[in-house]
Design a protein around this motif. Structure first.
Motif, PDB file in Angstrom:
ATOM      1  N   GLU A 220       0.837  -1.207   0.000  1.00  0.00           N
ATOM      2  CA  GLU A 220       0.000   0.000   0.000  1.00  0.00           C
ATOM      3  C   GLU A 220       0.870   1.254   0.000  1.00  0.00           C
ATOM      4  O   GLU A 220       0.540   2.254  -0.644  1.00  0.00           O
ATOM      5  CB  GLU A 220      -0.926   0.018   1.230  1.00  0.00           C
ATOM      6  CG  GLU A 220      -1.872  -1.166   1.339  1.00  0.00           C
ATOM      7  CD  GLU A 220      -3.064  -1.090   0.389  1.00  0.00           C
ATOM      8  OE1 GLU A 220      -3.190  -0.063  -0.290  1.00  0.00           O
ATOM      9  OE2 GLU A 220      -3.843  -2.057   0.347  1.00  0.00           O
ATOM     10  N   GLU A 221       1.963   1.204   0.714  1.00  0.00           N
ATOM     11  CA  GLU A 221       2.828   2.386   0.785  1.00  0.00           C
ATOM     12  C   GLU A 221       3.565   2.628  -0.540  1.00  0.00           C
ATOM     13  O   GLU A 221       3.692   3.771  -0.991  1.00  0.00           O
ATOM     14  CB  GLU A 221       3.816   2.228   1.951  1.00  0.00           C
ATOM     15  CG  GLU A 221       4.722   3.405   2.189  1.00  0.00           C
ATOM     16  CD  GLU A 221       3.999   4.699   2.586  1.00  0.00           C
ATOM     17  OE1 GLU A 221       2.756   4.738   2.560  1.00  0.00           O
ATOM     18  OE2 GLU A 221       4.706   5.671   2.882  1.00  0.00           O
ATOM     19  N   VAL A 222       4.027   1.546  -1.163  1.00  0.00           N
ATOM     20  CA  VAL A 222       4.675   1.702  -2.476  1.00  0.00           C
ATOM     21  C   VAL A 222       3.661   2.249  -3.480  1.00  0.00           C
ATOM     22  O   VAL A 222       3.970   3.132  -4.289  1.00  0.00           O
ATOM     23  CB  VAL A 222       5.291   0.366  -2.956  1.00  0.00           C
ATOM     24  CG1 VAL A 222       5.760   0.454  -4.404  1.00  0.00           C
ATOM     25  CG2 VAL A 222       6.455  -0.037  -2.044  1.00  0.00           C
ATOM     26  N   ALA A 223       2.422   1.779  -3.395  1.00  0.00           N
ATOM     27  CA  ALA A 223       1.373   2.279  -4.294  1.00  0.00           C
ATOM     28  C   ALA A 223       1.109   3.759  -4.040  1.00  0.00           C
ATOM     29  O   ALA A 223       0.977   4.559  -4.973  1.00  0.00           O
ATOM     30  CB  ALA A 223       0.091   1.473  -4.082  1.00  0.00           C
ATOM     31  N   ARG A 224       1.049   4.143  -2.780  1.00  0.00           N
ATOM     32  CA  ARG A 224       0.774   5.548  -2.445  1.00  0.00           C
ATOM     33  C   ARG A 224       1.879   6.464  -2.986  1.00  0.00           C
ATOM     34  O   ARG A 224       1.617   7.515  -3.553  1.00  0.00           O
ATOM     35  CB  ARG A 224       0.674   5.701  -0.918  1.00  0.00           C
ATOM     36  CG  ARG A 224       0.217   7.076  -0.460  1.00  0.00           C
ATOM     37  CD  ARG A 224       0.249   7.170   1.055  1.00  0.00           C
ATOM     38  NE  ARG A 224       1.576   7.364   1.581  1.00  0.00           N
ATOM     39  CZ  ARG A 224       2.221   8.523   1.637  1.00  0.00           C
ATOM     40  NH1 ARG A 224       1.638   9.618   1.208  1.00  0.00           N
ATOM     41  NH2 ARG A 224       3.446   8.610   2.127  1.00  0.00           N
ATOM     42  N   LEU A 225       3.123   6.016  -2.814  1.00  0.00           N
ATOM     43  CA  LEU A 225       4.240   6.882  -3.199  1.00  0.00           C
ATOM     44  C   LEU A 225       4.436   6.939  -4.713  1.00  0.00           C
ATOM     45  O   LEU A 225       4.831   7.966  -5.245  1.00  0.00           O
ATOM     46  CB  LEU A 225       5.526   6.399  -2.510  1.00  0.00           C
ATOM     47  CG  LEU A 225       5.547   6.612  -0.991  1.00  0.00           C
ATOM     48  CD1 LEU A 225       6.695   5.849  -0.356  1.00  0.00           C
ATOM     49  CD2 LEU A 225       5.662   8.094  -0.654  1.00  0.00           C
ATOM     50  N   THR A 226       4.181   5.829  -5.396  1.00  0.00           N
ATOM     51  CA  THR A 226       4.439   5.800  -6.848  1.00  0.00           C
ATOM     52  C   THR A 226       3.194   6.159  -7.657  1.00  0.00           C
ATOM     53  O   THR A 226       3.306   6.479  -8.841  1.00  0.00           O
ATOM     54  CB  THR A 226       4.882   4.391  -7.303  1.00  0.00           C
ATOM     55  OG1 THR A 226       3.843   3.457  -6.977  1.00  0.00           O
ATOM     56  CG2 THR A 226       6.186   3.972  -6.643  1.00  0.00           C
ATOM     57  N   GLY A 227       2.030   6.061  -7.044  1.00  0.00           N
ATOM     58  CA  GLY A 227       0.791   6.280  -7.801  1.00  0.00           C
ATOM     59  C   GLY A 227       0.438   5.089  -8.674  1.00  0.00           C
ATOM     60  O   GLY A 227      -0.504   5.146  -9.456  1.00  0.00           O
ATOM     61  N   SER A 228       1.193   3.991  -8.552  1.00  0.00           N
ATOM     62  CA  SER A 228       0.902   2.787  -9.340  1.00  0.00           C
ATOM     63  C   SER A 228      -0.079   1.895  -8.582  1.00  0.00           C
ATOM     64  O   SER A 228       0.046   1.710  -7.370  1.00  0.00           O
ATOM     65  CB  SER A 228       2.198   2.008  -9.595  1.00  0.00           C
ATOM     66  OG  SER A 228       1.894   0.734 -10.126  1.00  0.00           O
ATOM     67  N   GLN A 229      -1.014   1.346  -9.315  1.00  0.00           N
ATOM     68  CA  GLN A 229      -1.945   0.397  -8.700  1.00  0.00           C
ATOM     69  C   GLN A 229      -1.507  -1.040  -8.941  1.00  0.00           C
ATOM     70  O   GLN A 229      -2.175  -1.981  -8.511  1.00  0.00           O
ATOM     71  CB  GLN A 229      -3.363   0.612  -9.250  1.00  0.00           C
ATOM     72  CG  GLN A 229      -4.015   1.890  -8.755  1.00  0.00           C
ATOM     73  CD  GLN A 229      -4.029   1.977  -7.223  1.00  0.00           C
ATOM     74  OE1 GLN A 229      -4.558   1.107  -6.552  1.00  0.00           O
ATOM     75  NE2 GLN A 229      -3.416   3.025  -6.679  1.00  0.00           N
ATOM     76  N   ALA A 230      -0.395  -1.200  -9.675  1.00  0.00           N
ATOM     77  CA  ALA A 230       0.112  -2.539  -9.978  1.00  0.00           C
ATOM     78  C   ALA A 230       1.330  -2.811  -9.088  1.00  0.00           C
ATOM     79  O   ALA A 230       2.481  -2.648  -9.499  1.00  0.00           O
ATOM     80  CB  ALA A 230       0.478  -2.645 -11.448  1.00  0.00           C
ATOM     81  N   VAL A 231       1.051  -3.181  -7.855  1.00  0.00           N
ATOM     82  CA  VAL A 231       2.128  -3.424  -6.880  1.00  0.00           C
ATOM     83  C   VAL A 231       1.894  -4.791  -6.245  1.00  0.00           C
ATOM     84  O   VAL A 231       0.764  -5.122  -5.873  1.00  0.00           O
ATOM     85  CB  VAL A 231       2.138  -2.353  -5.766  1.00  0.00           C
ATOM     86  CG1 VAL A 231       3.280  -2.610  -4.787  1.00  0.00           C
ATOM     87  CG2 VAL A 231       2.235  -0.947  -6.353  1.00  0.00           C
ATOM     88  N   ALA A 232       2.964  -5.559  -6.139  1.00  0.00           N
ATOM     89  CA  ALA A 232       2.884  -6.871  -5.482  1.00  0.00           C
ATOM     90  C   ALA A 232       4.042  -6.990  -4.495  1.00  0.00           C
ATOM     91  O   ALA A 232       5.148  -6.500  -4.764  1.00  0.00           O
ATOM     92  CB  ALA A 232       2.959  -7.991  -6.519  1.00  0.00           C
TER      93      ALA A 232
END
Ligand SMILES: Nc1nc2c(ncn2[C@@H]2O[C@H](COP(=O)(O)OP(=O)(O)OP(=O)(O)O)[C@@H](O)[C@H]2O)c(=O)[nH]1
Length: 207
Positions: free
Chosen positions: A143-155
């Motif tokens: 969730e944090e990587v998604a928040r910072l990058t704006g990417s919804q494709a994070v695993a």
């Protein structure tokens, strides 16, 4: 030319320490615990133990991850994935207050910007320094990587060894726990999920 942006830090995770660790109170509690365990807290080997344990908790829960929000603009014609694997750290089982070691891999498809590579490690450390569940740690990093990058494709994948399963309870030495967290947008995109898995596998990390 790429531009550096800094995304502001989020509010503290809900299970983080509510305030600074009261080291004097922890020290007192540890002394009482030792006495309740039938130990002589005045013997030389134990004299400094309460203070040491209190320092450990202050250091562990007070961990300062440093800046985690550096992102760079990133526009490409093709499709790309970024993965960082082999991030080994330790966290704390919130049920037994026993440590678990964990190896984390993170993969994402950039959406206009990429995160500084070291920031991924810092994010893992930030969420590991808490009273945790492996599953929650895995999800929080994603969730944090998604928040910072704006990417919804994070695993995110994590493989852990929990002392609460080795030194007590089932005493299953060598038992390892694997967790995977996919952001909801990935749940119905098997192809992209597989690409992220392959990118993470390229790091050589266990997943
Ligand atoms: N995405 C990406 N990041 C990179 C690459 N090479 C270096 N970086 C990152 O660039 C970022 C620069 O972040 P800053 O916060 O400006 O610099 P810093 O204070 O040295 O950061 P730390 O390495 O976290 O201590 C760091 O996270 C580096 O890991 C790269 O090839 N790709």
């Amino acid at each position: 030319m790429s531009h550096t942006l800094t995304v502001p830090a989020p509010p503290a995770p809900s299970q983080a320490a509510a305030g600074p660790v009261d080291t004097a109170a922890v020290e007192d509690c540890v002394r009482q615990l030792l006495r309740a365990l039938g130990q002589d807290t005045d013997r030389p080997g134990l004299l400094e133990t309460p203070a040491r344990v209190a320092r450990f908790w202050a250091e562990f829960l007070g961990h300062e991850p440093g800046s985690t929000g550096t992102v760079f603009e990133h526009t490409v014609q093709g499709e790309d994935c970024v993965a960082v694997g082999g991030i080994r750290t330790a966290s704390m089982c919130e049920h037994h207050l026993l440590p678990f070691t964990v190896e984390v891999s993170v993969a994402y498809r950039p959406d206009g910007q990429v995160l500084g590579l070291s920031k991924i490690v810092r994010i893992v450390e930030q969420h590991a320094h808490a009273l945790q569940l492996q599953e929650r740690l895995t999800a929080q990093v994603a969730e944090e990587v998604a928040r910072l990058t704006g990417s919804q494709a994070v695993a995110v994948w994590a493989v852990g060894e929990h002392q609460c399963m080795t030194v007590r309870g089932v005493r299953a030495h060598g038992a390892r726990t694997a967790t995977e967290y996919l952001l909801p947008a990935l749940a119905c995109d098997a192809l992209l999920t597989e690409r992220l898995r392959r990118a993470a596998a390229m790091t050589g990390a266990s997943r």
